[in-house]
Design a protein around this motif. Structure first.
Motif, mmCIF file in Angstrom:
data_model
loop_
_atom_site.group_PDB
_atom_site.id
_atom_site.type_symbol
_atom_site.label_atom_id
_atom_site.label_comp_id
_atom_site.label_asym_id
_atom_site.label_seq_id
_atom_site.Cartn_x
_atom_site.Cartn_y
_atom_site.Cartn_z
ATOM 1 N N LEU A 204 10.451 -1.839 3.276
ATOM 2 C CA LEU A 204 9.988 -1.871 4.659
ATOM 3 C C LEU A 204 9.320 -3.200 4.997
ATOM 4 N N ASN A 205 8.253 -3.536 4.303
ATOM 5 C CA ASN A 205 7.499 -4.760 4.597
ATOM 6 C C ASN A 205 7.917 -5.939 3.718
ATOM 7 N N ARG B 82 0.802 -1.224 0.000
ATOM 8 C CA ARG B 82 0.000 0.000 0.000
ATOM 9 C C ARG B 82 0.833 1.271 0.000
ATOM 10 N N ASP B 83 2.132 1.147 0.207
ATOM 11 C CA ASP B 83 3.015 2.308 0.233
ATOM 12 C C ASP B 83 3.762 2.428 -1.086
ATOM 13 N N GLU B 84 3.964 3.663 -1.535
ATOM 14 C CA GLU B 84 4.662 3.903 -2.789
ATOM 15 C C GLU B 84 6.133 4.193 -2.521
ATOM 16 N N TYR B 85 6.981 3.622 -3.365
ATOM 17 C CA TYR B 85 8.421 3.840 -3.276
ATOM 18 C C TYR B 85 8.966 4.108 -4.665
ATOM 19 N N GLY B 86 10.102 4.772 -4.709
ATOM 20 C CA GLY B 86 10.777 4.976 -5.982
ATOM 21 C C GLY B 86 11.408 3.684 -6.469
ATOM 22 N N LEU B 87 11.688 3.615 -7.744
ATOM 23 C CA LEU B 87 12.239 2.411 -8.333
ATOM 24 C C LEU B 87 13.563 2.020 -7.674
#
Length: 336
Positions: free
Chosen positions: A166-167, A122-127
């Motif tokens: 993170l997860n 559910r969290d957005e991260y950069g490539l």
């Protein structure tokens, strides 16, 4: 964490026991202000407009996705798989039936999401923040079995993913299997000098809504590097791209794959109103011939699409050296 090959980056295998996180609502989309269900329900939409995401169909997808709290991209693919069952021979489907099918697909997609909510990122991260990993089959099979449009995993595959830092949840994933499509294998040998045992197939790809731009092409590049290093007899990666589902092959082109051949389209098959591949029919009923199945399994409804469908493209990537372009005149259309 284990390092695969001298000087290589770590390739982590995710254990399904590490993937439990608290469930939160899935990312939603915003419905357009126009009430699409009031649009002339008797008027039809053609399959070509649907797969090209013409404004009316795109608006219907967004409205249904918002109503059921599901991602519009995944909903669109599922609906495009189902709509040929409803289309006339000229490829036209009434708007009323399109809306109804979108809502059916959205409800099923929502149920599938809820069944593995602990695996949905559910969290957005950069490539650059995502990690390339080898994915445990138990995890990949659950995601492909529920969220991929075919709702099945390819048995015996190697699975790879980009996971969040993170997860450690898969954001974009794919499976790679030895090529089983003998017609494609024969063409690879005849036209390109590649033996069947040297071809590996990217048989499944799935990307969640939170995936950053270019995540699929980046993952494909990392998979190519890994297979080139770890499987010295492998010579080429292949995949099939079905334009009837709105796919264009852009992620493969971005990863420097090339279209080498096409596969002639055949009707889509359905059991009790749901799409099924010939492989799935044979696994479930022991046969993929609809005439036989109708005679021996009258408790089920077997159908096939009637409208003309587009040919699938076979994209390829050599594992060593540059992948050559194939001129349109040399791009063979293979019969199934």
């Amino acid at each position: 964490m284990s390092t695969i090959g001298p000087g290589s980056e770590a390739l982590v295998s995710i254990d399904s026991n590490l993937l439990g996180i608290a469930s939160t609502p899935y990312r939603t989309v915003i419905a357009p202000s126009q009430d699409l269900e009031r649009l002339s329900p008797a008027d039809g939409l053609c399959l070509a407009d649907c797969r090209s995401h013409a404004p009316v169909f795109a608006g219907m997808v967004v409205a249904a996705a918002s109503r059921h709290y599901v991602p519009s991209r995944a909903l669109s693919v599922r609906a495009l798989l189902q709509l040929p069952r409803l289309a006339r021979t000229d490829g036209v489907v009434s708007r009323r039936r399109v809306i109804a099918e979108l809502n059916h697909c959205a409800a099923r997609l929502r149920h599938d999401q809820q069944s593995l909510s602990e695996l949905i990122p559910r969290d957005e991260y950069g490539l650059s923040d995502l990690r390339f990993v080898g994915l445990e089959s138990a995890v990949a099979d659950r995601i492909f079995g529920r969220l991929h449009y075919l709702r099945s995993a390819r048995a015996g595959s190697m699975n790879f993913a980009l996971v969040d830092p993170l997860n450690r949840l898969p954001v974009t994933l794919c499976s790679v299997s030895p090529l089983e499509w003998k017609r494609v294998g024969r063409q690879l040998r005849t036209q390109f000098g590649i033996p069947l045992e040297g071809a590996w197939d990217v048989s499944r790809v799935y990307s969640f809504d939170v995936a950053p731009a270019n995540a699929i092409s980046y993952l494909l590049g990392r998979v190519r590097q890994w297979i080139r290093r770890e499987l010295p007899t492998a010579q080429v990666l292949t995949t099939a791209v079905d334009p009837n589902l709105g796919f264009t092959g852009s992620s493969y082109r971005s990863a420097n794959w090339q279209k080498w051949m096409s596969i002639a389209a055949r009707p889509y098959l359905y059991v009790d109103g749901l799409y099924a591949t010939p492989r799935q029919l044979r696994a479930r009923f022991g046969d993929a011939n609809l005439s036989h199945l109708r005679a021996t399994h009258s408790e089920h409804r077997f159908e096939q699409s009637r409208a003309r469908l587009l040919n699938s493209a076979i994209f390829c990537s050599r594992l060593r050296g540059e992948t050559e372009q194939v001129a349109p005149a040399d791009c063979r259309v293979l019969r199934r």
